[in-house]
Design a protein around this motif. Structure first.
Motif, PDB file in Angstrom:
ATOM      1  N   ALA A 192       0.764  -1.345  -0.158  1.00 57.28           N
ATOM      2  CA  ALA A 192      -0.051  -0.093  -0.512  1.00 57.28           C
ATOM      3  C   ALA A 192       0.598   1.664   0.244  1.00 57.28           C
ATOM      4  O   ALA A 192       0.254   2.377  -1.005  1.00 57.28           O
ATOM      5  N   GLY A 226       1.738  -1.227  -6.862  1.00 56.29           N
ATOM      6  CA  GLY A 226       1.224  -1.968  -5.502  1.00 56.29           C
ATOM      7  C   GLY A 226       0.963  -3.536  -5.542  1.00 56.29           C
ATOM      8  O   GLY A 226       1.666  -4.422  -5.067  1.00 56.29           O
TER       9      GLY A 226
ATOM     10  N   HIS B  43      -5.547  -1.626  -3.537  1.00 51.40           N
ATOM     11  CA  HIS B  43      -4.410  -0.360  -4.044  1.00 51.40           C
ATOM     12  C   HIS B  43      -5.151   0.716  -4.679  1.00 51.40           C
ATOM     13  O   HIS B  43      -4.314   1.665  -4.495  1.00 51.40           O
TER      14      HIS B  43
END
Lengths: 237, 107
Positions: A192, A226, B43
């Motif tokens: 993240a 990510g 995300h």
């Protein structure tokens, strides 16, 4: 049936109110700025205020009222489409939450799926459809009401706000707090954090692109980075 | 601009915005999404919000290096407070106070 109150706790989820209030605070000065821009726009005031009701998106509204009268109508609509394209990712990311929601909820919910609403919902546990619904509607409709009031007030009092306070920067400060919280509450915090850093760098570097296309570009690169970091971490562990 | 043109803009802008906010809910809610996509979508939060911050901070038509000390400090303080206190209100207040103090000092 819509809006059947929960016998135990009533239609309003006070937890949602408590969570939404801090997110409303920077939206107030932003709404005032949008109202000020509406009062200076070539667009009739009624049309400008209707944008608050149906478009309900500060950046897109600012672009619309400042481009109205300068650009052709389809160029303005195109700018709105590009600026709001990030919402596609919001609705895709929240889709699992709507698996057990009725049709009316799926029809109403997109009306209030703004940045702040997405930030709240992406951190909300989605196990109980009823509590998801109460939380979503309380926060979303509450924020929508605040936005209607502040942009309307902004038309009147906007010109009185001292420019030196630089209130346009307040949303950046608030979203920074939300980014950090979303990293802390993530099940994969390393990935993240990588997503956030990559997105910020790309978005900042491409801020010169028209219609804020850089936000979309940065977000896409962030999601990819990510995902890569996450799959590497999984392979290593 | 004519009043009619203004309302045409309002209608199309509303439709386009609603479409972008509903497309994922309508098409993905009842579908099994591949694990890779589902992970990637997790995300979206940190990525889009961070991209928004950078875009606002870099300002209108500016470029990345143009961000100043008050802005950077405010964001750093907001991030640190959010990390330790996990509270958006504290983070926002600390960030804004830092911003205004430094604006007053730097000018």
């Amino acid at each position: 049936m819509p809006f059947v109150p929960d016998e135990r706790s009533g239609p309003i989820d006070w937890e949602a109110v408590r969570d939404m209030v801090p997110l409303c605070i920077p939206a107030v000065p932003f709404g005032l700025v949008v109202g000020l821009a509406m009062s200076e726009s070539a667009m009739p005031l009624a049309a400008g205020q209707t944008l608050s009701t149906t478009v309900f998106a500060g950046a897109a509204q600012l672009a619309t009222v400042s481009l109205a009268g300068i650009a052709s109508w389809w160029a303005v609509v195109l700018a709105v489409a590009v600026i709001n394209a990030r919402h596609v990712m919001y609705s895709a990311a929240l889709a699992p939450m709507f698996r057990e929601q009725p049709l009316w909820m799926r029809l109403i919910s997109p009306m209030v799926l703004v940045d702040q609403q997405f930030a709240l919902m992406s951190m909300y546990p989605s196990d109980d459809p009823r509590s998801v619904r109460r939380y979503y509607l309380t926060a979303g409709i509450g924020f929508w009401v605040v936005w209607q009031l502040t942009t309307a007030i902004g038309i009147v009092v906007g010109p009185a706000i001292p420019a030196g306070l630089r209130l346009g920067f307040a949303p950046a400060v608030m979203f920074t707090g939300l980014v950090v919280l979303s990293i802390r509450t993530s099940s994969t915090p390393r990935a993240a954090a990588a997503a956030a850093i990559a997105a910020a760098v790309v978005s900042g570097a491409s801020v010169g692109l028209r219609d804020r296309l850089g936000i979309l570009l940065g977000a896409l690169v962030g999601v990819i980075v990510g995902s890569v970091v996450e799959s590497r971490d999984r392979a290593l562990s | 601009m004519s009043g009619a043109e203004a309302w045409v803009i309002v209608v199309f802008a509303s439709v386009v915005t609603y479409a972008s906010r509903s497309v994922g809910i309508w098409f993905l809610a009842d579908r099994e999404v591949p694990v890779v996509v589902e992970r990637a979508l997790r995300h979206v939060g940190p990525a889009v919000l961070a991209a928004l911050v950078a875009s606002i901070a870099a300002g209108d038509g500016g470029s990345w290096p143009s961000i100043d000390v008050p802005e950077l400090s405010a964001l750093a303080v907001a991030a640190a407070v959010a990390w330790w206190h996990r509270n958006v209100l504290w983070s926002l207040s600390a960030g804004l106070v830092t911003f205004w103090l430094l604006l007053a000092v730097v000018g």
